[in-house]
Design an enzyme around this catalytic site. Structure first.
Site, PDB file in Angstrom:
ATOM      1  N   CYS A   1     -45.176 -47.371  29.452  1.00 14.53           N
ATOM      2  CA  CYS A   1     -46.624 -47.327  29.675  1.00 14.53           C
ATOM      3  C   CYS A   1     -46.989 -48.110  30.932  1.00 14.53           C
ATOM      4  O   CYS A   1     -46.269 -49.022  31.346  1.00 14.53           O
ATOM      5  CB  CYS A   1     -47.352 -47.934  28.486  1.00 14.53           C
ATOM      6  SG  CYS A   1     -47.156 -47.025  26.941  1.00 14.53           S
TER       7      CYS A   1
ATOM      8  N   GLU B   1     -49.355 -50.288  31.274  1.00 11.48           N
ATOM      9  CA  GLU B   1     -49.588 -51.699  30.956  1.00 11.48           C
ATOM     10  C   GLU B   1     -48.279 -52.474  30.899  1.00 11.48           C
ATOM     11  O   GLU B   1     -48.193 -53.602  31.380  1.00 11.48           O
ATOM     12  CB  GLU B   1     -50.316 -51.838  29.610  1.00 11.48           C
ATOM     13  CG  GLU B   1     -51.642 -51.129  29.547  1.00 11.48           C
ATOM     14  CD  GLU B   1     -51.567 -49.700  29.019  1.00 11.48           C
ATOM     15  OE1 GLU B   1     -52.475 -49.326  28.259  1.00 11.48           O
ATOM     16  OE2 GLU B   1     -50.619 -48.967  29.356  1.00 11.48           O
TER      17      GLU B   1
ATOM     18  N   CYS C   1     -52.110 -48.451  24.012  1.00 10.29           N
ATOM     19  CA  CYS C   1     -51.511 -48.030  22.747  1.00 10.29           C
ATOM     20  C   CYS C   1     -51.204 -49.276  21.908  1.00 10.29           C
ATOM     21  O   CYS C   1     -51.303 -50.410  22.395  1.00 10.29           O
ATOM     22  CB  CYS C   1     -50.243 -47.217  23.000  1.00 10.29           C
ATOM     23  SG  CYS C   1     -48.845 -48.177  23.623  1.00 10.29           S
TER      24      CYS C   1
ATOM     25  N   CYS D   1     -48.568 -51.572  23.440  1.00 10.56           N
ATOM     26  CA  CYS D   1     -49.054 -52.319  24.602  1.00 10.56           C
ATOM     27  C   CYS D   1     -50.046 -53.403  24.204  1.00 10.56           C
ATOM     28  O   CYS D   1     -50.109 -54.457  24.834  1.00 10.56           O
ATOM     29  CB  CYS D   1     -49.647 -51.378  25.640  1.00 10.56           C
ATOM     30  SG  CYS D   1     -48.350 -50.531  26.567  1.00 10.56           S
TER      31      CYS D   1
END
Length: 132
Positions: free
Chosen positions: A54, A56, A87, A90
């Site tokens: 991801c 992040e 998510c 994260c």
């Protein structure tokens, strides 16, 4: 420059570099660390789902690699009409380096859409202080 504008610019710059050949959904993220430095990351997909990364996670990894240890603020930038919040995984990654009141800014192509705190997105969370 306003810190949110700085984070937005950094996230926008890397969003276009995302490797998203499967979802075609590019995400950029930028972290402001405790020293005022900005670190950016984008999503990197992989044909062997779910091995991707991801945005992040990439921004947090860049922060740690540069010597940062605390997230003062984070911004997530995604396209589409819906809010692109971190998510669950994260949210926990952010928790490792952030306080419950740390701002998490959610943006779209037009700019800031909404700001949450980490506690808004991950209430009663488990983190490093639970292990102390």
């Amino acid at each position: 420059m306003d810190p949110i504008d700085t984070l937005f610019s950094a996230a926008r710059a890397v969003q276009g570099r995302a490797h998203a050949p499967y979802s075609r959904f590019r995400v950029g993220s930028a972290v402001l660390d405790e020293a005022g430095a900005v670190h950016a990351g984008c999503n990197v997909e992989n044909a062997a789902y779910p091995v991707g990364t991801c945005a992040e996670a990439g921004a947090i990894a860049a922060m740690v690699a540069a010597g940062g240890r605390r997230i003062a603020a984070i911004l997530v930038l995604g396209d589409g009409a819906a809010l692109v919040t971190p998510c669950g995984a994260c949210r926990q990654r952010i928790r490792e380096f952030a306080a419950p009141d740390t701002p998490i800014h959610v943006a779209g192509p037009e700019g800031l859409r909404r700001t949450f705190t980490l506690d808004d997105l991950l209430p009663a969370s488990f983190g490093p202080d639970n292990l102390a």
